[in-house]
Design a protein around this motif. Structure first.
Motif, PDB file in Angstrom:
ATOM      1  N   ALA A 190      -4.229   0.629  -0.966  1.00  0.00           N
ATOM      2  CA  ALA A 190      -2.947  -0.370  -0.870  1.00  0.00           C
ATOM      3  C   ALA A 190      -1.716   0.122  -0.605  1.00  0.00           C
ATOM      4  N   ALA A 192      -1.011   3.057  -0.035  1.00  0.00           N
ATOM      5  CA  ALA A 192      -0.912   4.219   1.244  1.00  0.00           C
ATOM      6  C   ALA A 192      -0.567   3.155   2.381  1.00  0.00           C
ATOM      7  N   ILE A 193      -1.136   2.283   2.677  1.00  0.00           N
ATOM      8  CA  ILE A 193      -0.850   1.248   3.573  1.00  0.00           C
ATOM      9  C   ILE A 193       0.566   0.588   3.361  1.00  0.00           C
ATOM     10  N   ASP A 194       1.006   0.597   2.099  1.00  0.00           N
ATOM     11  CA  ASP A 194       2.322   0.033   1.880  1.00  0.00           C
ATOM     12  C   ASP A 194       3.333   1.098   2.111  1.00  0.00           C
ATOM     13  N   GLY A 195       2.987   2.157   2.729  1.00  0.00           N
ATOM     14  CA  GLY A 195       3.827   3.188   3.320  1.00  0.00           C
ATOM     15  C   GLY A 195       4.341   3.839   2.283  1.00  0.00           C
TER      16      GLY A 195
ATOM     17  N   SER B  74       0.139   4.356   6.601  1.00  0.00           N
ATOM     18  CA  SER B  74       1.379   3.757   6.640  1.00  0.00           C
ATOM     19  C   SER B  74       2.144   3.684   8.131  1.00  0.00           C
ATOM     20  N   ARG B 104       9.505   1.744   2.689  1.00  0.00           N
ATOM     21  CA  ARG B 104      10.070   1.685   4.046  1.00  0.00           C
ATOM     22  C   ARG B 104      11.533   1.581   4.155  1.00  0.00           C
TER      23      ARG B 104
END
Lengths: 293, 352
Positions: A190, A192-195, B74, B104
Motif C-alpha cells: 500500500a 509503495a502504491i502511495d508513492g 507509484s 507526492r
C-alpha cells in the motif's frame, strides 16, 4: 472457554513448582543475598576476621575515580555495541527479508556466531587482530596504520567492540527478521502504491512498525553488553591496556577475584544488580504498553 | 482518457505455474470492470499486475494508452483497496489518508482540503484522530476507501474489499462503492469471488477460470447468454441446472426441438421453470420430477426434484410459498428462449 485444572489438595501445586523454585532460590536468590550481605563487610588482609561496616564499601567505591572511569568505559562500550549490533543486524534482516532464493541458508549462516562461546569469540578476534601475527592486523599495518590493541587503549576498545558486536548480531538478526515477517505485506505494498520510495517506505512504515522489537532488543542488548561480554573482554584484553577496556562487570571480577577486595567487589555487584532490575522493570512496563501503537 | 488495456497479458511463476494466460481486456474510461472467478483463477494476480505489485511475464498493460509494464506502482497513478485494508497501524486515520499526498509533495493546505473532502464523502470526519485498531471493520473499510479517493487516481483497484465484512455491511458498502464510483467517474477494476457482488457492481463483467477469460460483457448478457457451462454455473444463484442429455434422450425429459448433435448439455435456470398440469398445451421443455427436498425462503421456494423419479436432481424456483409434500410427482415446463444448449465435451455454447 478457558479450561481450568483444579487441585484437591494444597500440597500438589507447590510440589510441582518445587524444582523450579529450588533452582531459582539456590542459584539466583541465595548468591544475590550473599552479595548484598558481603557488601556490608570488610575482611582483613589475611582473611582471618570480618567486620560489619554498613555502607563503607559503597562510600569507598564512590570516592574513587577509577570506578567512575569504569562506569564511563561501560557506557561508551555498551552504547557503541548496542548501536552497531542493532543497526547492522537490522540491515542484514532487511536484506534477508527480501532475499528469497537462498534465504534459509543465509539465515543459518547468520545465526552461527550466536552459538560460539564468548571466550572463544574473544580468542578468535584476538588472533585475527593480534598486532604481530593476526591476519587482519597485518593488512591494517600494511596500509600504514599503526594498529596495536595491546598498547593503545582506543584500539583495544575497538577490538572488544567488534567482537561483542559480531557475537550479538545473530540474536538481533533473528528477532528483527521475525519482526519484519510479521509486518503484513499488503501494508508495504500500500505504501509503495502511495508513492513512497523504498527508503521512505522503510523509515515511515517498516521502522515504526518494528519499534516494539527494536525496543525489546535495545534493553536485551544493553543487559548483554553490561554482563555477558565478560568472557570476550577477559579473553581479548583482560581489561587492559591500563584499564581502557575495564567495564563494570570486569571490574567486579578484577577487584574481587584478583584484587581480593571481596567487600568492594560485592558492593559493585549490588549496584549492577540494581541496574539490571531497573532495566528489566522499564522493559516490562513498555512491553506491556506495546510501545507506540 | 483513463482507459485500461490488457494485451495478451500472461503470468508464469518461478515454479512454472501459469497463473494468467494471454488475457486481453479493454476497459473504457470510467467503466466499472469486475473480475470474478473461483479462488485460484488468477483474478487477483491479474489485478496485482495492473497495480505493478506483480511482474508481467508476457503481454502489455496500458493505462490511458501508455504502456506501464516497466513502471513502479507509484508511477502508475493508481489507488488500491486491499482485502485486509492494509491501513498503516501506527498512523491516525488522517495520516493514513494524507500519506500518499505527502509522498507526492502536495502542499499542506491542499492535503487538508482533500482529506476533509474525502472524510465528508465517506462520513468518517469524526474518526480522523483515531488509530486503525480503534475502528470497526466497516470503518476501516471506509478509511481504506478514503485513502484511495484522496489521491484522485486515474484507476481504482479493488482486491476483494468487502470479503472481511459481515453480510449486512457488505450489501451496504457494495451500494456505496457503486455510488461513489459513479459520482467520481474513475475507471475501476474490482476483484471478487462473489457472483452477486459481481453482477450488481459491474458495467463490464469478466468471468475467469484457470487463468483464462471464460466470457466478458455486460452482466445481464452473461446471465442471459452464457457462452460456456462454467459461466452458466457461476452466474446466478442458485446456479443454472446443467443436465447432460445422452444421444437417445432422457426418461422424464421431453424437448420439443432438441439440437441435432447427439449428446449435449441442457442448461435451464431454476427461475425459468413453471409448474404445470398434465393437460396443459405443449412446451419447449417438459420435465417430470419427483420432489426430494423443499427450501422455503419466504419470497420464493426452491424445489429439488429427481428427473423421471430417479435421475439427475435439478432445482425449480417457484414464487411465494409452496406447500408440497416430498415424493410428490411434479411437471415443470420452460419456454424455448430460456433453454441453453452446450457441447457435451467442451462445455461451449452450441449455436442457436
Amino acid at each position: 472457554m478457558e479450561k481450568r485444572v483444579t487441585f484437591d489438595g494444597k500440597a500438589l501445586p507447590y510440589l510441582l513448582l518445587a524444582p523450579q523454585l529450588l533452582v531459582t532460590i539456590i542459584f539466583f536468590y541465595w548468591p544475590a543475598v550473599q552479595a548484598v550481605w558481603q557488601s556490608f563487610l570488610i575482611q582483613d588482609a589475611f582473611g582471618l576476621s570480618t567486620e560489619f561496616v554498613w555502607f563503607e564499601n559503597y562510600q569507598t567505591l564512590f570516592s574513587r575515580p577509577e570506578y567512575f572511569r569504569s562506569l564511563v568505559t561501560t557506557l561508551i562500550f555498551s552504547s557503541v555495541v548496542a548501536f552497531l549490533s542493532l543497526s547492522l543486524s537490522l540491515l542484514l534482516a532487511v536484506q534477508a527479508d527480501k532475499q528469497i532464493k537462498f534465504a534459509s541458508g543465509y539465515k543459518t549462516l547468520l545465526i552461527w556466531p550466536y552459538a560460539v562461546a564468548p571466550a572463544i569469540a574473544g580468542v578468535l578476534w584476538l588472533f585475527m587482530f593480534q598486532p604481530s601475527l593476526g591476519l587482519v592486523s597485518q593488512s591494517i599495518r600494511a596500509l600504514g596504520f599503526d594498529w596495536n590493541p595491546l598498547l593503545n587503549g582506543d584500539h583495544a576498545m575497538a577490538l572488544v567492540v567488534m567482537a561483542a558486536t559480531w557475537k550479538q548480531i545473530s540474536y538481533n538478526f533473528l528477532f528483527f527478521l521475525a519482526g519484519l515477517q510479521s509486518i503484513p505485506k499488503s501494508v508495504i505494498e500500500a505504501s509503495a502504491i502511495d508513492g513512497a520510495s523504498p527508503m521512505r517506505r522503510f523509515w515511515t512504515i517498516t521502522f515504526p512498525l518494528l519499534s516494539p522489537t527494536t525496543f525489546y532488543l535495545l534493553v536485551v542488548n544493553i543487559v548483554y553488553v553490561f554482563f555477558d561480554t565478560f568472557g570476550i573482554i577477559d579473553a581479548t584484553t583482560g581489561g587492559g591496556p591500563s584499564k581502557a577496556t575495564e567495564t563494570l562487570v570486569y571490574k567486579v571480577f578484577h577487584d574481587g577475584r584478583l584484587g581480593g577486595d571481596l567487600g568492594g567487589s560485592a558492593a559493585q555487584s549490588v549496584i549492577l544488580m540494581v541496574m539490571v532490575i531497573g532495566l528489566t522493570a522499564i522493559q516490562f512496563r513498555f512491553v506491556e504498553k506495546k510501545v507506540q501503537y | 482518457m483513463n482507459n485500461v488495456q490488457l494485451r495478451k497479458v500472461g503470468k508464469v511463476y518461478a515454479g512454472g505455474f501459469e497463473a494468467v494466460r494471454q488475457i486481453s481486456i479493454d476497459i473504457p474510461d470510467g467503466a466499472f470492470c469486475v473480475l470474478v472467478g473461483p479462488s485460484g483463477c488468477g483474478k487477483s494476480t491479474l489485478l496485482r499486475m495492473v497495480a505493478g505489485l506483480e511482474t508481467i511475464t508476457s503481454g502489455e498493460v496500458a493505462i490511458g494508452d501508455k504502456v506501464v509494464n516497466a513502471l513502479d506502482p507509484s508511477e502508475r497513478d493508481i489507488a488500491m483497496v486491499f482485502q485486509n485494508y492494509a491501513l498503516y497501524p501506527h498512523m491516525s486515520v488522517y495520516d493514513n489518508m494524507a500519506y500518499g499526498l505527502r509522498n507526492r509533495g502536495t502542499p499542506k493546505p491542499e492535503i487538508e482540503t482533500r482529506v476533509q473532502e474525502a472524510a465528508r464523502i465517506l462520513e468518517i470526519g469524526h474518526l480522523l484522530d483515531r488509530k486503525p485498531r480503534a475502528l470497526s471493520g466497516g470503518q476501516r473499510q471506509r478509511v481504506a476507501m478514503g485513502r484511495a479517493i484522496v489521491r484522485k487516481p486515474r484507476v481504482f483497484l479493488f482486491d476483494e474489499p468487502l470479503s472481511n465484512l459481515d453480510a449486512k455491511l457488505r450489501i451496504q458498502m457494495r451500494v456505496e462503492i457503486k455510488k461513489l464510483q459513479r459520482a467520481l467517474g474513475i475507471t475501476s477494476i474490482y476483484v471478487t469471488h462473489d457472483q452477486l457482488e459481481a453482477m450488481t457492481l459491474a458495467d463490464m463483467l469478466v468471468v475467469m477460470n484457470k487463468g483464462k477469460v471464460e466470457q466478458m460483457g455486460p452482466p445481464l448478457a452473461l446471465y442471459e447468454k452464457p457462452q460456456t457451462t462454467f459461466v452458466a454455473g457461476f452466474i446466478g444463484a442458485p446456479p443454472m441446472n446443467l443436465v447432460e442429455v445422452p444421444a437417445g434422450g432422457m426418461a422424464g425429459l421431453t424437448l420439443a426441438h432438441p439440437p441435432q448433435v447427439g449428446r449435449f448439455i441442457l442448461g435451464i435456470r431454476p427461475e425459468h421453470f413453471q409448474l404445470s398440469s398434465e393437460d396443459a398445451g405443449p412446451s419447449a421443455l417438459v420435465v417430470e420430477l419427483t420432489l426430494t427436498a423443499v427450501e422455503a425462503v419466504g419470497s420464493e421456494t426452491f424445489l429439488y426434484g429427481a428427473i423421471g423419479g430417479a435421475g439427475r436432481e435439478i432445482i425449480v424456483r417457484v414464487p411465494g410459498k409452496a406447500d408440497i409434500a416430498i415424493g410428490t410427482k411434479l411437471r415443470a415446463v420452460a419456454d424455448a428462449h430460456d433453454l441453453h444448449f452446450f457441447h457435451a465435451e467442451t462445455g461451449d455454447r452450441l449455436p442457436d
